[in-house]
Design an enzyme around this catalytic site. Sequence first.
Site, PDB file in Angstrom:
ATOM      1  N   ASN A 139     -10.112  -0.312   0.685  1.00 37.45           N
ATOM      2  CA  ASN A 139      -8.650  -0.202   0.607  1.00 37.45           C
ATOM      3  C   ASN A 139      -8.201  -0.596  -0.801  1.00 37.45           C
ATOM      4  O   ASN A 139      -8.290  -1.764  -1.184  1.00 37.45           O
ATOM      5  CB  ASN A 139      -8.033  -1.136   1.664  1.00 37.45           C
ATOM      6  N   CYS A 149       0.815  -1.224   0.000  1.00 35.50           N
ATOM      7  CA  CYS A 149       0.000   0.000   0.000  1.00 35.50           C
ATOM      8  C   CYS A 149       0.845   1.271   0.000  1.00 35.50           C
ATOM      9  O   CYS A 149       0.331   2.355  -0.274  1.00 35.50           O
ATOM     10  CB  CYS A 149      -0.922   0.012   1.213  1.00 35.50           C
ATOM     11  N   HIS A 159      -3.367   6.860   3.958  1.00 42.33           N
ATOM     12  CA  HIS A 159      -3.798   5.633   3.293  1.00 42.33           C
ATOM     13  C   HIS A 159      -5.214   5.279   3.746  1.00 42.33           C
ATOM     14  O   HIS A 159      -5.524   5.310   4.943  1.00 42.33           O
ATOM     15  CB  HIS A 159      -2.819   4.517   3.661  1.00 42.33           C
TER      16      HIS A 159
HETATM   17  N1  ACO Z   1     -17.876  -9.728   9.562  1.00 40.61           N
HETATM   18  C1  ACO Z   1     -18.225 -10.182  10.781  1.00 40.61           C
HETATM   19  N2  ACO Z   1     -17.326 -10.607  11.691  1.00 40.61           N
HETATM   20  C2  ACO Z   1     -16.035 -10.567  11.345  1.00 40.61           C
HETATM   21  C3  ACO Z   1     -15.615 -10.119  10.069  1.00 40.61           C
HETATM   22  C4  ACO Z   1     -16.588  -9.696   9.162  1.00 40.61           C
HETATM   23  N3  ACO Z   1     -16.295  -9.257   7.924  1.00 40.61           N
HETATM   24  N4  ACO Z   1     -14.263 -10.201  10.017  1.00 40.61           N
HETATM   25  C5  ACO Z   1     -13.845 -10.657  11.205  1.00 40.61           C
HETATM   26  N5  ACO Z   1     -14.913 -10.895  11.997  1.00 40.61           N
HETATM   27  C6  ACO Z   1     -14.931 -11.401  13.352  1.00 40.61           C
HETATM   28  C7  ACO Z   1     -13.691 -12.138  13.716  1.00 40.61           C
HETATM   29  O1  ACO Z   1     -13.780 -13.489  13.259  1.00 40.61           O
HETATM   30  C8  ACO Z   1     -13.698 -12.068  15.216  1.00 40.61           C
HETATM   31  O2  ACO Z   1     -14.575 -13.041  15.695  1.00 40.61           O
HETATM   32  P1  ACO Z   1     -14.179 -13.928  16.978  1.00 40.61           P
HETATM   33  O3  ACO Z   1     -14.014 -12.921  18.093  1.00 40.61           O
HETATM   34  O4  ACO Z   1     -15.338 -14.836  17.118  1.00 40.61           O
HETATM   35  O5  ACO Z   1     -12.885 -14.582  16.601  1.00 40.61           O
HETATM   36  C9  ACO Z   1     -14.372 -10.715  15.485  1.00 40.61           C
HETATM   37  O6  ACO Z   1     -14.994 -10.320  14.259  1.00 40.61           O
HETATM   38  C10 ACO Z   1     -13.417  -9.625  15.932  1.00 40.61           C
HETATM   39  O7  ACO Z   1     -12.260  -9.691  15.144  1.00 40.61           O
HETATM   40  P2  ACO Z   1     -11.087  -8.682  15.379  1.00 40.61           P
HETATM   41  O8  ACO Z   1      -9.950  -9.053  14.501  1.00 40.61           O
HETATM   42  O9  ACO Z   1     -10.838  -8.495  16.813  1.00 40.61           O
HETATM   43  O10 ACO Z   1     -11.784  -7.328  14.853  1.00 40.61           O
HETATM   44  P3  ACO Z   1     -11.170  -5.899  14.857  1.00 40.61           P
HETATM   45  O11 ACO Z   1     -12.015  -4.993  15.648  1.00 40.61           O
HETATM   46  O12 ACO Z   1      -9.698  -5.881  15.114  1.00 40.61           O
HETATM   47  O13 ACO Z   1     -11.382  -5.482  13.328  1.00 40.61           O
HETATM   48  C11 ACO Z   1     -10.144  -5.366  11.317  1.00 40.61           C
HETATM   49  C12 ACO Z   1     -10.796  -6.261  12.319  1.00 40.61           C
HETATM   50  C13 ACO Z   1     -11.204  -4.497  10.652  1.00 40.61           C
HETATM   51  C14 ACO Z   1      -9.469  -6.211  10.229  1.00 40.61           C
HETATM   52  C15 ACO Z   1      -9.117  -4.452  12.031  1.00 40.61           C
HETATM   53  O14 ACO Z   1      -8.272  -5.210  12.844  1.00 40.61           O
HETATM   54  C16 ACO Z   1      -8.302  -3.691  11.059  1.00 40.61           C
HETATM   55  O15 ACO Z   1      -8.801  -2.844  10.356  1.00 40.61           O
HETATM   56  N6  ACO Z   1      -6.998  -3.938  11.043  1.00 40.61           N
HETATM   57  C17 ACO Z   1      -6.127  -3.313  10.094  1.00 40.61           C
HETATM   58  C18 ACO Z   1      -6.263  -4.063   8.840  1.00 40.61           C
HETATM   59  C19 ACO Z   1      -5.882  -3.196   7.745  1.00 40.61           C
HETATM   60  O16 ACO Z   1      -6.386  -2.124   7.555  1.00 40.61           O
HETATM   61  N7  ACO Z   1      -4.957  -3.705   7.007  1.00 40.61           N
HETATM   62  C20 ACO Z   1      -4.490  -3.028   5.952  1.00 40.61           C
HETATM   63  C21 ACO Z   1      -3.419  -2.081   6.432  1.00 40.61           C
HETATM   64  S1  ACO Z   1      -2.019  -2.439   5.653  1.00 40.61           S
HETATM   65  C22 ACO Z   1      -2.509  -2.384   4.090  1.00 40.61           C
HETATM   66  O17 ACO Z   1      -3.367  -1.654   3.720  1.00 40.61           O
HETATM   67  C23 ACO Z   1      -1.878  -3.319   3.146  1.00 40.61           C
END
Ligand code: ACO
Length: 330
Positions: free
Chosen positions: A287, A115, A257
């Site tokens: 993204n 990214c 980003h």
């Molecule tokens: N719908 C419903 N539930 C979901 C989904 C979904 N699409 N995706 C994950 N879950 C569930 C998980 O399975 C988990 O369930 P569990 O507790 O039963 O295991 C629960 O939701 C919570 O998961 P977390 O990972 O704790 O959720 P979090 O609040 O951290 O949000 C997210 C997840 C959105 C991916 C967040 O961590 C995030 O944005 N991280 C950064 C990711 C990112 O932006 N990456 C790109 C940056 S680098 C780049 O761009 C290349």
Amino acid sequence: MSGQPNILGLGYYVPDSVLTNPDLEEMVETSDEWITTRTGIKERRIAAEGQGCSELALHASRRALKDAGCDAGDVTHILLATFTPDYCTPTSSCVLQGELGATRCQMAADVGAGCSGFIYSLDLARGLLALDPGATILVVGSEVCTARLNFSDRNTCVLFGDGAGAAVLGGGSEAGPYVVDAIQHSDGTLGHLLPVGREGGSASPYKLGQAVSEDYFIQMKGRELFRHAVRGMADLTTKLLHRNGLSTADVDLFIPHQANLRIIEALAKKLGYPMQNIYVNVDRYGNTSAASVIIALSEAYAAGRITSGDKVLLTAFGAGLTWGSALLQF
Ligand code: ACO
């Protein structure tokens, strides 16, 4: 000002097809409410069947060249940032050169920095312009992220979209927008947090007839990435501003980003920067990886959010891990 690379033109392109959160509810166990509250994303654009990285790049590049008042024949270098090239070879930058008819182009190269690819490429273009001030460089970020999405993995398939953006850079003149400074960082020890293609590359090649596994697609450790992203982008932007004798109060528009609204909000809080001066379009595009920052910059510019005299700060964070920031003066 002289000697600094000028930004001669900007352009972006997103495919017509829209994939909404309710559409995703039909595909995986998720909800509009979960996606909206955790990411801020409401919809994303999806490339049409057969529409590869270079085709999206072509549309964005033509728009940027038009904005710059340049012809394809003026382009001397193409840097195309992507992790979703059309093929291993020919590179998407070479395909783009051919499709554009950039017959005077001396160098066309893909840049793989996740990214952060557009900001990395902007910095590489600064280096090329320092060596050859007469160069006209097309700097592009283009991604078909959906080609590397596993649409049965709810952890990733709701986050990404497709699109492209382009900037035309030329040697420093007294007038016009320019790149003030840029700074990059990488940490290869953290690559396991966001692997793409753990299978299907040279380290683990597919054999003829072998079925594609989930390791071909984007995988991520979301929570850990979240922390690194906020810290990395905050540290680098602070360093960049500091070495230019500036503070966040001097920045008119901040374009981070567009991965996740919560990352953007956490970054704003850490920097003490007001959300109303931050450009956000993650709700409409998700993204788009290397295309994210340049789509947002082009869109903000076209919408009149940037006016002459403005200082614009860019920052990105991505797979690798990589991160970078750039300061622009309009
Ligand atoms: N719908 C419903 N539930 C979901 C989904 C979904 N699409 N995706 C994950 N879950 C569930 C998980 O399975 C988990 O369930 P569990 O507790 O039963 O295991 C629960 O939701 C919570 O998961 P977390 O990972 O704790 O959720 P979090 O609040 O951290 O949000 C997210 C997840 C959105 C991916 C967040 O961590 C995030 O944005 N991280 C950064 C990711 C990112 O932006 N990456 C790109 C940056 S680098 C780049 O761009 C290349």
